[in-house]
Write an enzyme that holds these catalytic residues in place. Sequence first.
Site, PDB file in Angstrom:
ATOM      1  N   SER A  55      -5.163   6.352  -4.631  1.00 36.12           N
ATOM      2  CA  SER A  55      -4.643   6.377  -6.001  1.00 36.12           C
ATOM      3  C   SER A  55      -5.723   5.849  -6.928  1.00 36.12           C
ATOM      4  O   SER A  55      -6.636   5.115  -6.502  1.00 36.12           O
ATOM      5  CB  SER A  55      -3.395   5.495  -6.103  1.00 36.12           C
ATOM      6  OG  SER A  55      -3.027   5.257  -7.449  1.00 36.12           O
ATOM      7  N   TYR A 111       1.095  -2.469  -4.695  1.00 32.11           N
ATOM      8  CA  TYR A 111       0.724  -1.049  -4.640  1.00 32.11           C
ATOM      9  C   TYR A 111      -0.777  -0.874  -4.838  1.00 32.11           C
ATOM     10  O   TYR A 111      -1.442  -0.162  -4.067  1.00 32.11           O
ATOM     11  CB  TYR A 111       1.489  -0.271  -5.700  1.00 32.11           C
ATOM     12  CG  TYR A 111       1.175   1.210  -5.701  1.00 32.11           C
ATOM     13  CD1 TYR A 111       1.714   2.053  -4.739  1.00 32.11           C
ATOM     14  CD2 TYR A 111       0.338   1.768  -6.672  1.00 32.11           C
ATOM     15  CE1 TYR A 111       1.427   3.418  -4.725  1.00 32.11           C
ATOM     16  CE2 TYR A 111       0.044   3.120  -6.674  1.00 32.11           C
ATOM     17  CZ  TYR A 111       0.595   3.938  -5.698  1.00 32.11           C
ATOM     18  OH  TYR A 111       0.296   5.276  -5.690  1.00 32.11           O
TER      19      TYR A 111
END
Length: 274
Positions: A144, A157
């Site tokens: 990501s 995350y």
Amino acid sequence: MPRPDYPSQTVIITGASSGIGASFARALAARGANLILVARRRDRLEALASELERAHGVTVTPIALDLTSPTAGAELKAAVLAAGCTPTSLINNAGFGTFGEFQDEDPARLADEIAVDVSALVQLSSAFLPTLVAGGGFLINVASMAAYTPTPRMAVYGAAKAFVLSFTESLWAELRGSGVTAFALSPGATSTEFNAVVGTDDATAGARMRTPEQVVATALAHLERRSPGPSVIDGRSNRVAALVGRLASRRSIVTLMHRLTGPTRRRTATSAPA
């Protein structure tokens, strides 16, 4: 590295029931690859498998599995063997995020987040790498843009995706000359169920959305290069942002990210792994 011979490939795709995973499935089936689709939602997997088999004449095997399991790698390997499949490539796409102040988060939910985003990815990479080497396939781990900067209110995350990026780039170096192409794919904000699972649009800080199809096109173009590098970022603006992040101080970047994710944004949200 020659362009992949897709019809000779059997590709495992995790998180395949929607979003980027489903787009990978459609793009690879159109190229003639056989697929093993993995997610929790069996009904969606079976519907997608039927669609792709009818449209492209490939073999698609759906396997429903909860990747929060501490033995996810062994469970999926057993299920794949029981289905009579021999995978040659793996796309670790499954993942989810949480949004909120770390001190307010549910520890059990954070443990599930780490299990899916980190532990399952490592387990599956380990479980299937020997067959990938034998089949001369590829390993794509979905990271990501959060991997490139500290991410306040998404601290776990961001850290998990930083792990995925570092882990996969290391595998890229280890696997050179093995016949396996390995790299990390880093999307930015993408039109998927990510925000719905997180529970707020604040998780993407109002960024302009890319489509899952654009993300997959970036990944496959990178895969088909003569000498793919250890990682690829989807979208020009995301690549620029990653470059700026490397040039700025860590203090400046984390302060900016803290501002982008608050303080007027919602502090907590519920989530469940895809």
